[in-house]
Design a protein around this motif. Sequence first.
Motif, PDB file in Angstrom:
ATOM      1  N   VAL A  43       0.853  -1.180   0.000  1.00 19.19           N
ATOM      2  CA  VAL A  43       0.000   0.000   0.000  1.00 19.19           C
ATOM      3  C   VAL A  43       0.886   1.225   0.000  1.00 19.19           C
ATOM      4  O   VAL A  43       2.042   1.184   0.396  1.00 19.19           O
ATOM      5  N   GLU A  44       0.332   2.319  -0.480  1.00 25.23           N
ATOM      6  CA  GLU A  44       1.062   3.572  -0.430  1.00 25.23           C
ATOM      7  C   GLU A  44       1.045   4.090   0.995  1.00 25.23           C
ATOM      8  O   GLU A  44      -0.001   4.181   1.621  1.00 25.23           O
ATOM      9  N   GLU A  45       2.215   4.446   1.508  1.00 23.63           N
ATOM     10  CA  GLU A  45       2.315   4.869   2.890  1.00 23.63           C
ATOM     11  C   GLU A  45       2.622   6.358   2.978  1.00 23.63           C
ATOM     12  O   GLU A  45       3.269   6.919   2.113  1.00 23.63           O
ATOM     13  N   THR A  46       2.159   6.967   4.025  1.00 24.55           N
ATOM     14  CA  THR A  46       2.424   8.371   4.294  1.00 24.55           C
ATOM     15  C   THR A  46       3.510   8.473   5.337  1.00 24.55           C
ATOM     16  O   THR A  46       3.425   7.846   6.379  1.00 24.55           O
ATOM     17  N   THR A  47       4.530   9.253   5.073  1.00 25.10           N
ATOM     18  CA  THR A  47       5.627   9.413   6.012  1.00 25.10           C
ATOM     19  C   THR A  47       5.592  10.812   6.602  1.00 25.10           C
ATOM     20  O   THR A  47       5.496  11.794   5.882  1.00 25.10           O
ATOM     21  N   VAL A  48       5.672  10.875   7.907  1.00 26.14           N
ATOM     22  CA  VAL A  48       5.741  12.161   8.581  1.00 26.14           C
ATOM     23  C   VAL A  48       7.174  12.641   8.540  1.00 26.14           C
ATOM     24  O   VAL A  48       8.068  11.952   9.002  1.00 26.14           O
ATOM     25  N   GLU A  49       7.398  13.814   7.987  1.00 27.94           N
ATOM     26  CA  GLU A  49       8.742  14.341   7.886  1.00 27.94           C
ATOM     27  C   GLU A  49       9.056  15.227   9.074  1.00 27.94           C
ATOM     28  O   GLU A  49       8.173  15.786   9.705  1.00 27.94           O
ATOM     29  N   GLY A  50      10.340  15.365   9.346  1.00 26.60           N
ATOM     30  CA  GLY A  50      10.775  16.214  10.444  1.00 26.60           C
ATOM     31  C   GLY A  50      10.780  15.460  11.750  1.00 26.60           C
ATOM     32  O   GLY A  50      10.411  14.299  11.842  1.00 26.60           O
ATOM     33  N   GLU A 183       6.638   7.404  11.765  1.00 31.41           N
ATOM     34  CA  GLU A 183       5.213   7.711  11.934  1.00 31.41           C
ATOM     35  C   GLU A 183       4.673   7.326  13.307  1.00 31.41           C
ATOM     36  O   GLU A 183       3.459   7.340  13.510  1.00 31.41           O
ATOM     37  N   TRP A 184       5.526   7.007  14.249  1.00 32.79           N
ATOM     38  CA  TRP A 184       5.029   6.482  15.516  1.00 32.79           C
ATOM     39  C   TRP A 184       4.101   7.460  16.231  1.00 32.79           C
ATOM     40  O   TRP A 184       3.127   7.040  16.879  1.00 32.79           O
ATOM     41  N   ARG A 185       4.361   8.751  16.099  1.00 33.04           N
ATOM     42  CA  ARG A 185       3.478   9.725  16.750  1.00 33.04           C
ATOM     43  C   ARG A 185       2.087   9.713  16.134  1.00 33.04           C
ATOM     44  O   ARG A 185       1.086   9.946  16.824  1.00 33.04           O
ATOM     45  N   ARG A 186       1.998   9.438  14.836  1.00 34.20           N
ATOM     46  CA  ARG A 186       0.684   9.339  14.200  1.00 34.20           C
ATOM     47  C   ARG A 186      -0.118   8.202  14.816  1.00 34.20           C
ATOM     48  O   ARG A 186      -1.334   8.321  15.015  1.00 34.20           O
ATOM     49  N   ALA A 187       0.535   7.086  15.112  1.00 41.05           N
ATOM     50  CA  ALA A 187      -0.165   5.968  15.746  1.00 41.05           C
ATOM     51  C   ALA A 187      -0.699   6.381  17.115  1.00 41.05           C
ATOM     52  O   ALA A 187      -1.820   6.017  17.494  1.00 41.05           O
TER      53      ALA A 187
END
Length: 476
Positions: A43-50, A183-187
């Motif tokens: 699947v296409e994944e979204t990466t949080v930058e910074g 992306e752990w903060r998104r989780a």
Amino acid sequence: MIRFSLFASLTGVALSLSATPALAQNDDLMTDLDPASIGVQDVEETTVEGDGDGEGISVTVTADAWQDLGIAIASFATNRDVSTPANSQGTAALGLELARVVYSDLRFNGLFRPVGPDALPRPSYPEITDPAWNTWRGRSAEMLVHGYVRANDDGRLTVGCYLYDVALQSELVREGWVVNPSEWRRAAHKCADLVYSRLSGEDPFFDSRIAYIAETGPKDNRIKRLAIMDSDGANHRFITNGQSTALTPRYSPDYSKIAYLSYVDGNPRIYVYDIGSGRQTLVTQSANPTFAPRWSPDGRYILYSMAVGGNTDIYRVSAAGGGTPQRLTSGPAIEVGGSYSPDGSQIVFESDQSGAQQCYVMNSDGSNQRRISFFGGRCASPEWSPRGDQIAFTHIVGDFHIAVMNPQGRNMRTLTNGWQDEGPTWAPNGRIIQFFRTERNSGDTSIWQVDLTGENERRLRTPVGASDPAWGPVLP
């Protein structure tokens, strides 16, 4: 990010990954999940930058019977404490950080009374699906948030989130996500959203981002840069370098672009910044000043204002570029600040056609223009709620305050009492308003949030001065 739902019994785990076939059950949480057995597809994944640990606060809407609800948010457990790119100290330390983010999200919203992981026992991995009920009853916890984090063989992380009713000793909801380490903060935000939505009945909002103008320098020579960050202030990034002033950013509905005002050529022009490629595109070629960009709900159009011969009107242009802009207002007054209703059928804007700055509504084609603000003072920078039931605006009655009214201009309520509070922007669930506050004398600016009761007001910490916030939708 891959989202999965956990819907087995308390002693089992079943995973349902988006865009995947249905799944296998495991008899024990400790059992490793075999991707082949659950049909994981690319699947296409979204990466949080910074990166960063920005401190921030989010606020909810209503103060009611839930306000004293005690929620224990324990450290997330792990099956195997190993180092990951998300935390070199290991998944056990990462589990503590995950719970801290959930606690921070839920802490200052005026709806719950959470206790964070630093003041609680740390559950073992098996206890995530089999809580030690006596432990939590003894701590007067009415609700319990448990979670886990596992390091996968492919380098990604699996994060699970569980909400329990302690008195009933029952699970209320569970969900999980497979994420890149970045992306752990998104989780964690997703977990907070799960708890918030299940207990309040409101839509989620923590897993979202904010664009704003970062301000540095003296009052009479401010450097204003375009910046973005997570809803809690983490993962902060500067987008522009400050060589030209940037103002009034707005996220596109799909988060792929930001429309904003720039003085890159010495004159105010609207540009669209593509977040993925870093390219900037001029919205429309004109020798006249253009400003106040706003996206249509479907992302197809951009509203903006343009000053021609001392007269300012609202225009609409294709967001894809090209084509002839459509002029929506044509009177001799100054019309600026258009904001679409959620269904795209109407636009709220400000105009001085009555002789003073007031708020008006018109159809999306510019027809049926009518004034809606008749409550004294001036009405500026109106913004339609994502729910469609309210319009936030800057109420100018000597000082500047944030206020709301319904789309007919009735039931006006003032929410803030600062000296200069302005530029409201809505949380994705339409129950919290963000704005910026300017301090008297110094001119220092900062971003604040307030719920619709006006009772829960908090500052969002940013690394520098901040103005013109724009809250995007919940991340896809």
